[in-house]
Design a protein around this motif. Structure first.
Motif, PDB file in Angstrom:
ATOM      1  N   ASN A 103      37.619 -22.824-107.943  1.00 61.52           N
ATOM      2  CA  ASN A 103      37.052 -24.162-107.764  1.00 61.52           C
ATOM      3  C   ASN A 103      35.594 -24.093-108.222  1.00 61.52           C
ATOM      4  OD1 ASN A 103      35.825 -26.487-106.777  1.00 61.52           O
ATOM      5  ND2 ASN A 103      36.898 -26.450-104.831  1.00 61.52           N
ATOM      6  N   PRO A 104      35.234 -24.797-109.308  1.00 64.54           N
ATOM      7  CA  PRO A 104      33.873 -24.657-109.868  1.00 64.54           C
ATOM      8  C   PRO A 104      32.816 -25.482-109.153  1.00 64.54           C
ATOM      9  CG  PRO A 104      35.139 -26.179-111.204  1.00 64.54           C
ATOM     10  CD  PRO A 104      36.077 -25.684-110.126  1.00 64.54           C
ATOM     11  N   ARG A 105      33.145 -26.098-108.019  1.00 64.62           N
ATOM     12  CA  ARG A 105      32.251 -27.047-107.354  1.00 64.62           C
ATOM     13  C   ARG A 105      30.864 -26.459-107.072  1.00 64.62           C
ATOM     14  NH1 ARG A 105      35.159 -27.947-102.775  1.00 64.62           N
ATOM     15  NH2 ARG A 105      34.258 -26.004-101.991  1.00 64.62           N
ATOM     16  N   ASP A 106      30.806 -25.282-106.415  1.00 60.22           N
ATOM     17  CA  ASP A 106      29.508 -24.717-106.029  1.00 60.22           C
ATOM     18  C   ASP A 106      28.667 -24.367-107.248  1.00 60.22           C
ATOM     19  OD1 ASP A 106      30.157 -25.006-103.393  1.00 60.22           O
ATOM     20  OD2 ASP A 106      30.579 -22.884-103.026  1.00 60.22           O
ATOM     21  N   ASP A 107      29.297 -23.784-108.267  1.00 61.58           N
ATOM     22  CA  ASP A 107      28.564 -23.435-109.480  1.00 61.58           C
ATOM     23  C   ASP A 107      28.000 -24.678-110.152  1.00 61.58           C
ATOM     24  OD1 ASP A 107      28.707 -20.663-109.478  1.00 61.58           O
ATOM     25  OD2 ASP A 107      30.630 -20.614-110.502  1.00 61.58           O
ATOM     26  N   LEU A 108      28.796 -25.739-110.225  1.00 60.58           N
ATOM     27  CA  LEU A 108      28.340 -26.960-110.882  1.00 60.58           C
ATOM     28  C   LEU A 108      27.238 -27.644-110.083  1.00 60.58           C
ATOM     29  CD1 LEU A 108      31.760 -28.402-112.107  1.00 60.58           C
ATOM     30  CD2 LEU A 108      29.861 -27.664-113.559  1.00 60.58           C
ATOM     31  N   GLU A 109      27.327 -27.597-108.771  1.00 57.66           N
ATOM     32  CA  GLU A 109      26.278 -28.188-107.934  1.00 57.66           C
ATOM     33  C   GLU A 109      24.950 -27.469-108.139  1.00 57.66           C
ATOM     34  OE1 GLU A 109      25.321 -28.662-103.170  1.00 57.66           O
ATOM     35  OE2 GLU A 109      27.413 -28.713-103.833  1.00 57.66           O
ATOM     36  N   GLN A 110      25.001 -26.126-108.150  1.00 59.82           N
ATOM     37  CA  GLN A 110      23.780 -25.353-108.388  1.00 59.82           C
ATOM     38  C   GLN A 110      23.261 -25.579-109.804  1.00 59.82           C
ATOM     39  OE1 GLN A 110      22.213 -23.127-105.978  1.00 59.82           O
ATOM     40  NE2 GLN A 110      20.623 -23.603-107.475  1.00 59.82           N
ATOM     41  N   LEU A 111      24.192 -25.665-110.751  1.00 59.98           N
ATOM     42  CA  LEU A 111      23.812 -25.890-112.143  1.00 59.98           C
ATOM     43  C   LEU A 111      23.110 -27.239-112.300  1.00 59.98           C
ATOM     44  CD1 LEU A 111      23.888 -25.062-115.118  1.00 59.98           C
ATOM     45  CD2 LEU A 111      26.216 -25.995-115.242  1.00 59.98           C
ATOM     46  N   SER A 112      23.601 -28.261-111.634  1.00 62.71           N
ATOM     47  CA  SER A 112      22.990 -29.584-111.721  1.00 62.71           C
ATOM     48  C   SER A 112      21.555 -29.564-111.188  1.00 62.71           C
ATOM     49  CB  SER A 112      23.830 -30.594-110.925  1.00 62.71           C
ATOM     50  OG  SER A 112      23.233 -31.868-110.941  1.00 62.71           O
ATOM     51  N   THR A 113      21.352 -28.851-110.083  1.00 63.60           N
ATOM     52  CA  THR A 113      20.014 -28.754-109.500  1.00 63.60           C
ATOM     53  C   THR A 113      19.049 -28.026-110.437  1.00 63.60           C
ATOM     54  OG1 THR A 113      20.911 -28.762-107.249  1.00 63.60           O
ATOM     55  CG2 THR A 113      18.693 -27.864-107.550  1.00 63.60           C
ATOM     56  N   ASP A 114      19.498 -26.910-110.983  1.00 64.64           N
ATOM     57  CA  ASP A 114      18.608 -26.078-111.795  1.00 64.64           C
ATOM     58  C   ASP A 114      18.367 -26.643-113.187  1.00 64.64           C
ATOM     59  OD1 ASP A 114      18.365 -24.332-109.684  1.00 64.64           O
ATOM     60  OD2 ASP A 114      19.948 -22.983-110.380  1.00 64.64           O
ATOM     61  N   ILE A 115      19.394 -27.284-113.761  1.00 58.78           N
ATOM     62  CA  ILE A 115      19.224 -27.800-115.122  1.00 58.78           C
ATOM     63  C   ILE A 115      18.238 -28.959-115.140  1.00 58.78           C
ATOM     64  CG2 ILE A 115      20.979 -29.622-115.245  1.00 58.78           C
ATOM     65  CD1 ILE A 115      20.529 -26.859-117.864  1.00 58.78           C
ATOM     66  N   GLU A 116      18.090 -29.650-114.012  1.00 55.80           N
ATOM     67  CA  GLU A 116      17.123 -30.746-113.932  1.00 55.80           C
ATOM     68  C   GLU A 116      15.700 -30.236-114.114  1.00 55.80           C
ATOM     69  OE1 GLU A 116      16.382 -34.748-111.254  1.00 55.80           O
ATOM     70  OE2 GLU A 116      17.328 -33.002-110.308  1.00 55.80           O
ATOM     71  N   ILE A 117      15.470 -28.988-113.742  1.00 59.63           N
ATOM     72  CA  ILE A 117      14.157 -28.372-113.919  1.00 59.63           C
ATOM     73  C   ILE A 117      14.047 -27.729-115.296  1.00 59.63           C
ATOM     74  CG2 ILE A 117      12.551 -26.644-113.013  1.00 59.63           C
ATOM     75  CD1 ILE A 117      14.020 -26.930-110.315  1.00 59.63           C
ATOM     76  N   LEU A 118      15.089 -27.037-115.701  1.00 59.19           N
ATOM     77  CA  LEU A 118      15.036 -26.258-116.943  1.00 59.19           C
ATOM     78  C   LEU A 118      15.143 -27.136-118.188  1.00 59.19           C
ATOM     79  CD1 LEU A 118      15.058 -23.359-118.218  1.00 59.19           C
ATOM     80  CD2 LEU A 118      17.562 -23.568-118.239  1.00 59.19           C
ATOM     81  N   ASP A 119      16.113 -28.034-118.208  1.00 55.44           N
ATOM     82  CA  ASP A 119      16.413 -28.815-119.412  1.00 55.44           C
ATOM     83  C   ASP A 119      16.949 -30.184-118.989  1.00 55.44           C
ATOM     84  OD1 ASP A 119      16.846 -29.526-122.032  1.00 55.44           O
ATOM     85  OD2 ASP A 119      18.626 -28.278-122.310  1.00 55.44           O
ATOM     86  N   PRO A 120      16.085 -31.044-118.444  1.00 56.23           N
ATOM     87  CA  PRO A 120      16.553 -32.280-117.809  1.00 56.23           C
ATOM     88  C   PRO A 120      17.299 -33.227-118.730  1.00 56.23           C
ATOM     89  CG  PRO A 120      14.145 -32.272-118.032  1.00 56.23           C
ATOM     90  CD  PRO A 120      14.621 -30.889-118.346  1.00 56.23           C
TER      91      PRO A 120
END
Length: 377
Positions: A103-120
């Motif tokens: 289930n990719p839910r946790d990875d995608l949630e963390q990815l959404s948070t971090d990508i907003e800082i790295l490459d919004p």
């Protein structure tokens, strides 16, 4: 050694958990090992690490991990936390695997948070991936791969291409993103993207496996991912010494094969080039073994765990070699040279075919395999 695989011939076996506890204590105290690798994703592994080393009793393990992780590792982890408190030791827990639920839910949630800082600029694309994959909500690979199969084929292709596009963008912009936000954040995001990519591909593979249309060796995708995580962590921390608590099928250093067919190139085979990797397999001589029974609609995992007849002990097996040596009534450990010439070893309720002395450096054998008391599926 910097890496030692401590295997088990079947999940959910109380005696294998006891053997692992004994070996963990030995390698920590006598050889300075300082981490364990688990068959779970990095995010859950981090939660387990915090729980193991916490000085408070605020959280029960069941509130920290998913039901599958609790069933596979609960007994060992509960003992380990008590041991660490008694001795004052610290231990890092590392999730070396994809999310064991697929289930990719946790990875995608963390990815959404971090990508907003790295490459919004690409955050909307990540959020679109989250929305497209929200239907994948299983507590095991069985459930999640079934849900993947129920998605529209066009949507499956879209999310696969979407995560690949994101990976290639990060690779292409790496110098720019590193200068703007630092390499640590870039690597964190890249790790999550890689995990999601491999999870989606493994969902696809599992669906074909259940459909009977998979190609030989397809499941190696997951194995190479696990080996990559282990080697990356070792490169990042030269003082890390890790005990891999994984099924025999993952830690063995030879091709995994059932009935002569290539099943996978295991994590252990990917690590076998290293002189500092060793593998301890585990088997049993009992007439029955805990086994996953499909389907089980009442279980959140889609399967239950019941005692099933174990594979017959065959004349060319490591189990027969141990019986001939008088090993029916007590647990024992033998080195690889002691089982030279054996060609098969029990795995769940069947057997794998391999040169056992090449697959493992040592073998633990227990007389019986009982269902772990914490396994209630």
């Amino acid at each position: 050694s910097r890496i030692i695989g401590i295997g088990e011939g079947a999940h959910f076996v109380s005696e294998f958990s006891l053997a692992r506890a004994s070996l963990i204590r030995y390698f920590l105290e006598a050889h300075g090992f300082n981490s364990i690798g688990l068959e779970c994703g990095a995010i859950q592994g981090h939660r387990i690490s915090e729980w193991l080393n916490s000085a408070t009793d605020t959280d029960d393990l069941k509130n920290v991990v998913n039901p599958l992780t609790f069933a596979v590792y609960g007994s060992v982890l509960i003992w380990l936390r008590s041991y660490l408190r008694e001795t004052g030791r610290k231990l890092i827990a590392i999730g070396i695997d994809l999310p064991n639920t697929l289930n990719p839910r946790d990875d995608l949630e963390q990815l959404s948070t971090d990508i907003e800082i790295l490459d919004p600029i690409v955050k909307p694309e990540v959020d679109a991936l989250r929305q497209s994959l929200a239907f994948i909500s299983g507590e095991s690979a069985v459930v999640s791969s079934t849900q993947w199969g129920e998605l529209d084929p066009t949507l499956r292709d879209k999310v696969l291409s979407g995560i690949m596009r994101l990976k290639l963008r990060l690779m292409g912009l790496a110098p720019v993103l590193t200068k703007l936000r630092g390499n640590e954040l870039l690597q964190k995001v890249a790790d999550r993207v890689l995990s999601v990519e491999h999870t989606l591909e493994t969902l696809r593979i599992m669906k074909t496996l259940f459909d009977g249309t998979s190609l030989q060796g397809d499941t190696s995708v997951r194995e190479s991912f696990m080996a990559g995580v282990v080697e990356k962590r070792l490169r990042e921390d030269p003082n890390l010494k890790i005990l891999l608590l994984a099924h025999n099928n993952h830690i063995q250093k030879t091709v995994l094969s059932f009935s002569g067919e290539l099943t996978a190139a295991p994590m252990g085979q990917h690590l076998a080039h290293r002189n500092d990797y060793h593998a301890i397999g585990a088997t049993h001589l009992g007439a029955t073994v805990p086994e996953m029974q499909y389907p089980s609609p009442e279980s959140p995992l889609g399967f239950s765990v019941e005692l099933a007849p174990a594979d017959d002990i065959q004349k060319d097996s490591v189990e027969q070699r141990l019986v001939d040596a008088g090993g029916m009534t007590a647990s024992c450990m033998v080195l690889a040279d002691d089982v030279r010439g054996t060609k098969r070893m029990r795995s769940q309720s069947t057997s794998v075919e391999t040169n056992v002395n090449e697959a493992f450096d040592a073998i633990i054998c227990i007389p019986v395999a009982n269902k772990d008391k914490l396994v209630d599926l």
